[in-house]
Design a protein around this motif. Structure first.
Motif, PDB file in Angstrom:
ATOM      1  N   GLY A 181       0.844  -1.183   0.000  1.00 31.56           N
ATOM      2  CA  GLY A 181       0.000   0.000   0.000  1.00 31.56           C
ATOM      3  C   GLY A 181       0.884   1.238   0.000  1.00 31.56           C
ATOM      4  O   GLY A 181       2.111   1.154   0.163  1.00 31.56           O
ATOM      5  N   ASP A 182       0.242   2.403  -0.176  1.00 33.64           N
ATOM      6  CA  ASP A 182       1.038   3.638  -0.193  1.00 33.64           C
ATOM      7  C   ASP A 182       1.695   3.879   1.165  1.00 33.64           C
ATOM      8  O   ASP A 182       2.831   4.358   1.250  1.00 33.64           O
ATOM      9  CB  ASP A 182       0.179   4.840  -0.597  1.00 33.64           C
ATOM     10  N   GLY A 183       1.003   3.505   2.248  1.00 34.85           N
ATOM     11  CA  GLY A 183       1.569   3.705   3.584  1.00 34.85           C
ATOM     12  C   GLY A 183       2.783   2.819   3.817  1.00 34.85           C
ATOM     13  O   GLY A 183       3.862   3.296   4.178  1.00 34.85           O
ATOM     14  N   GLY A 184       2.622   1.547   3.601  1.00 35.90           N
ATOM     15  CA  GLY A 184       3.713   0.607   3.851  1.00 35.90           C
ATOM     16  C   GLY A 184       4.887   0.817   2.910  1.00 35.90           C
ATOM     17  O   GLY A 184       6.048   0.751   3.311  1.00 35.90           O
ATOM     18  N   ASP A 193      -2.405   2.692  -4.102  1.00 40.83           N
ATOM     19  CA  ASP A 193      -2.379   4.006  -3.448  1.00 40.83           C
ATOM     20  C   ASP A 193      -3.792   4.549  -3.223  1.00 40.83           C
ATOM     21  O   ASP A 193      -4.482   4.922  -4.174  1.00 40.83           O
ATOM     22  CB  ASP A 193      -1.575   4.977  -4.328  1.00 40.83           C
ATOM     23  N   ASN A 194      -4.189   4.589  -1.960  1.00 38.80           N
ATOM     24  CA  ASN A 194      -5.481   5.199  -1.624  1.00 38.80           C
ATOM     25  C   ASN A 194      -5.306   6.448  -0.753  1.00 38.80           C
ATOM     26  O   ASN A 194      -6.265   6.909  -0.133  1.00 38.80           O
ATOM     27  CB  ASN A 194      -6.404   4.179  -0.934  1.00 38.80           C
ATOM     28  N   HIS A 195      -4.090   6.954  -0.689  1.00 39.36           N
ATOM     29  CA  HIS A 195      -3.811   8.178   0.091  1.00 39.36           C
ATOM     30  C   HIS A 195      -4.247   8.037   1.538  1.00 39.36           C
ATOM     31  O   HIS A 195      -4.697   8.998   2.154  1.00 39.36           O
ATOM     32  CB  HIS A 195      -4.515   9.415  -0.511  1.00 39.36           C
ATOM     33  N   ARG A 196      -4.131   6.869   2.056  1.00 42.60           N
ATOM     34  CA  ARG A 196      -4.502   6.721   3.474  1.00 42.60           C
ATOM     35  C   ARG A 196      -3.945   5.423   4.048  1.00 42.60           C
ATOM     36  O   ARG A 196      -3.566   4.510   3.326  1.00 42.60           O
ATOM     37  CB  ARG A 196      -6.012   6.737   3.649  1.00 42.60           C
ATOM     38  N   TYR A 197      -3.916   5.400   5.372  1.00 40.57           N
ATOM     39  CA  TYR A 197      -3.687   4.142   6.078  1.00 40.57           C
ATOM     40  C   TYR A 197      -5.042   3.446   6.109  1.00 40.57           C
ATOM     41  O   TYR A 197      -5.795   3.514   7.088  1.00 40.57           O
ATOM     42  CB  TYR A 197      -3.171   4.414   7.486  1.00 40.57           C
ATOM     43  N   GLY A 198      -5.352   2.794   4.995  1.00 42.28           N
ATOM     44  CA  GLY A 198      -6.709   2.322   4.769  1.00 42.28           C
ATOM     45  C   GLY A 198      -7.192   1.311   5.798  1.00 42.28           C
ATOM     46  O   GLY A 198      -8.371   1.308   6.180  1.00 42.28           O
TER      47      GLY A 198
HETATM   48 MG   LIG Z   1      -3.101   3.049   1.758  1.00 39.22          MG
END
Ligand SMILES: [Mg+2]
Ligand SMILES: Cc1ncc(C[n+]2csc(CCOP(=O)(O)OP(=O)(O)O)c2C)c(N)n1
Length: 665
Positions: free
Chosen positions: A556-559, A583-588
């Protein structure tokens, strides 16, 4: 470099047709010793071809130069109408490379007398099977660092000790052989910690070597001084701080025994800086190459397990890392076929059983298809084979249920006290030895055709239900971004069976957990610690171990942002990783937890945009952004052919909560 000739199974060709179930009067076979063949010389390294994306993976051309090619262990599902009592003729079980005996064959370094303690430690690591070490260097362990190349250990410098520890862990998880990670004093050790925890959770052998302050200043609040065994050492399976040169050899042997013996795990060895340059007087005691024992199960216990398995109406096998580490997949396939018992993979062990086999019913844990839990609940017996039954793998310690009969076969079976009911039977054994003894026993059994036919019909129905429940592409959705399930479906189509997939932690991983298929053991690495930042470093380690094989990282984008500086490491070390960043721009994942709580949604979980393709190019890799489903496949094919590391940035519709769950808002 670790792949070896494959071992032939113990079963004779003329083995009686498999018969099910055993009865109490089954003839007693002569006990056969389950001895491992003598290790064979390591083959010449085989150069693997450049990865060639295969748009049509079926039928699979056997990659000629791949060291692990073998016939798919199991044929396609058989026609339902065929009233076969007996499974298809036994194919040569998938030979799997022996991983451990190699430890006994590590080339002996030239003896050096006298040698420094640093060199002695390097020799001991080499003798333990270490051929690669990952590090951020520090002034506190230069005496060891310099000795590593002298004994043939490759040193890979990373951008962060967390990356180094993840790479060492992934190497061990993938090969069964320990790698080393090295770091300096308190600060480096603190950064290593996440990888030590991950190795512990994954039962992965690993050496974490940490430079310590010099002995004269110890205990005086010296620069970056902490109690290493008492801090990060406590995250490991075992830890020690070397105090004298005279103890070095015995201590390293002890560390090796802990890393590889029993349930494998990480060890932390703290090394006072001044000790490393001391000379060890006299002839060194030769390090006895360590080889973990094959633990043969008690024969009566195996018979009892088989009786329980054959007497049950709806048995199921839950298989974990112990099967992978002992290279027992081929034996598991055969036993499952002989007994007509389906297999479910433990969380993050999807490669433990060929996913295209008619008896495969999915993986437990996050993202599991609904049928997985339902089938386990419906079982009147669960054989847990080489799996630790951690919280996620066991659906919160609810599988096996307290009233459900279950058997635990493991190097260290779970006792009571872990929140699980007591097993009906606990068998101390490594998974493969257990499976081999069990297979011999099964061949002596007595056929009960009705029971076999009933099982087969039920298994076919279960498999059909699982296949439907594991579809990850069918939501009516048309953007924006890419559909994570369709990405997985494309990977299934494009990646060849020997491709390795490494995953990070996060909700994006649910689509892969449910829908990504693995056909061979040793093709997946993931953190059962749930550690973010794991995917890219793990993929780099996999690519260094298997140059030329396709290696894909999922993150993910965060990891991904946690360890993306390791892209430069990948480029410098010529790793060829394809990293997919969802990438969802968040810690989904955490946002989904907030939604479930109904409070504070968005608090601290929203992230800003990162241009991951530009980050990749800035670090020397390739980078591409894919904005819709149609563009993904060509981008993937190009990345696999590129011969370098590529990041594919995949914008994801923020309405996706998790696999199969689309927020209506
Ligand atoms: Mg994310
Ligand atoms: C090192 C670490 N820190 C925090 C967490 C807690 N955590 C689990 S998933 C997650 C968010 C992951 O975000 P991302 O990588 O973008 O994936 P997504 O869930 O959005 O698909 C967090 C913060 C963790 N598992 N590991």
């Amino acid at each position: 470099m670790t792949d070896e000739p494959l071992e032939t199974p113990a079963l004779p060709e003329s083995e009686p047709e498999p018969v099910v179930p055993l009865t109490a009067n089954a003839p007693e076979p002569e006990p056969e010793p389950v001895t491992e063949p003598e290790p064979e010389p390591e083959p010449e390294p085989v150069t693997e071809p450049e990865p060639e994306p295969e748009p049509e993976p079926e039928p699979e051309p056997e990659p000629v130069t791949e060291p692990e090619p073998e016939p798919e262990p199991v044929a396609e599902p058989e026609p339902v109408a065929e009233p076969e009592l007996v499974p298809e003729p036994e194919p040569e079980p998938e030979p799997e490379p022996e991983l451990v005996p190699e430890l006994a064959r590590a080339p002996e370094p030239e003896p050096v007398a006298p040698r420094t303690v640093g060199r002695l430690i390097a020799d001991a690591l080499r003798a333990a099977g270490v051929d690669v070490a990952f590090t951020v260097p520090g002034e506190s362990f230069l005496g060891l660092l310099e000795a590593l190349p002298q004994v043939g250990i490759r040193v890979v410098t990373t951008r962060h000790e967390g990356g180094a520890a993840f790479m060492a862990e992934a190497h061990g998880q993938l090969t069964g052989k320990p790698a080393a990670c090295l770091a300096t004093r308190a600060v480096g050790a603190a950064n290593l910690a996440i990888g030590i925890h991950t190795a512990r959770a994954n039962s992965t052998p690993m050496f974490a070597l940490v430079g310590q302050v010099t002995r004269p200043v110890k205990g005086r609040e010296a620069f970056q001084e902490i109690d290493l065994p008492g801090s990060i050492g406590r995250m490991a399976k075992w830890s020690v701080e070397l105090e004298t040169a005279g103890r070095a050899e015995a201590t390293l042997l002890e560390a090796t025994r802990h890393a590889l013996g029993g349930r494998p795990g990480p060890v932390v060895v703290a090394l006072p800086e001044d000790l490393l340059d001391e000379l060890v007087p006299g002839a060194a005691i030769e390090a006895a190459p360590f080889r973990p024992a094959r633990i043969e199960p008690d024969d009566a216990a195996v018979r009892r397990v088989l009786h329980l398995l054959t007497a049950a109406r709806r048995p199921v096998i839950l298989a974990g890392a112990g099967v992978l580490r002992s290279r027992g997949t081929a034996d598991l396939v055969r036993l499952a076929e002989l007994l007509e018992v389906p297999v479910i993979a433990s969380w993050r062990r999807p490669d433990v059983f060929p996913n295209d086999h008619r008896l495969y019913l999915g993986m437990t844990g996050y993202g599991a298809a609904d049928t997985v839990r339902a089938r386990l609940d419906d079982a009147d017996l669960v054989l847990v084979l080489g799996a630790r039954l951690n919280e996620i793998a066991s659906f919160g310690y609810e599988v096996p249920r307290r009233d459900q009969p279950w058997i635990h076969v493991d190097l260290e079976p779970r006792g009571v006290g872990h929140g699980l009911g007591e097993p009906s039977q606990a068998v101390v054994a490594d998974a493969r030895t257990f499976l081999r003894v069990a297979r011999r026993r099964v061949s002596m059994g007595v056929l009960a055709a009705e029971s076999f036919d009933a099982r087969r019909a039920a298994d076919e129905a279960d498999r059909a239900a699982y296949l439907v429940a594991s579809i990850v592409t069918d939501e009516p959705w048309s953007g924006p971004g890419v559909h994570p399930g369709r990405v997985i479906e494309t990977l299934n189509r494009i990646l060849p069976p020997q491709a390795v997939v490494a995953t990070d932690a996060g909700n994006f991983a649910g689509w892969a957990a449910r829908g990504l298929h693995f056909r061979r053991p040793g093709t997946f690495v993931g953190p059962t610690s749930g550690a973010m930042g794991y995917g890219l470093p793990a993929a780099i380690a996999a690519s260094l171990e298997h140059p030329g094989r396709p290696v894909v990282a999922l993150a993910g984008d965060g990891g991904f942002a946690m360890t993306m500086s390791e892209l430069e490491t990948a480029v410098r070390e010529h790793a060829t990783v394809v990293a997919l960043v969802f990438d969802n721009h968040r810690y989904g994942t955490i946002r989904a937890h907030q939604d479930r709580r109904g409070t504070g949604a968005g608090e601290s979980t929203d992230l800003g945009p990162i241009d991951f393709a530009t980050v990749a190019t800035a670090l020397g890799a390739h980078g591409v952004r894919v904005d819709d489903d149609a563009a993904f496949e060509p981008a993937l094919v190009a990345a696999l052919a590129a011969g370098t590391t590529t990041v594919i940035h995949l914008p994801i519709d923020r309405r996706w909560r998790s696999v199969g769950v689309l927020d209506p808002a």
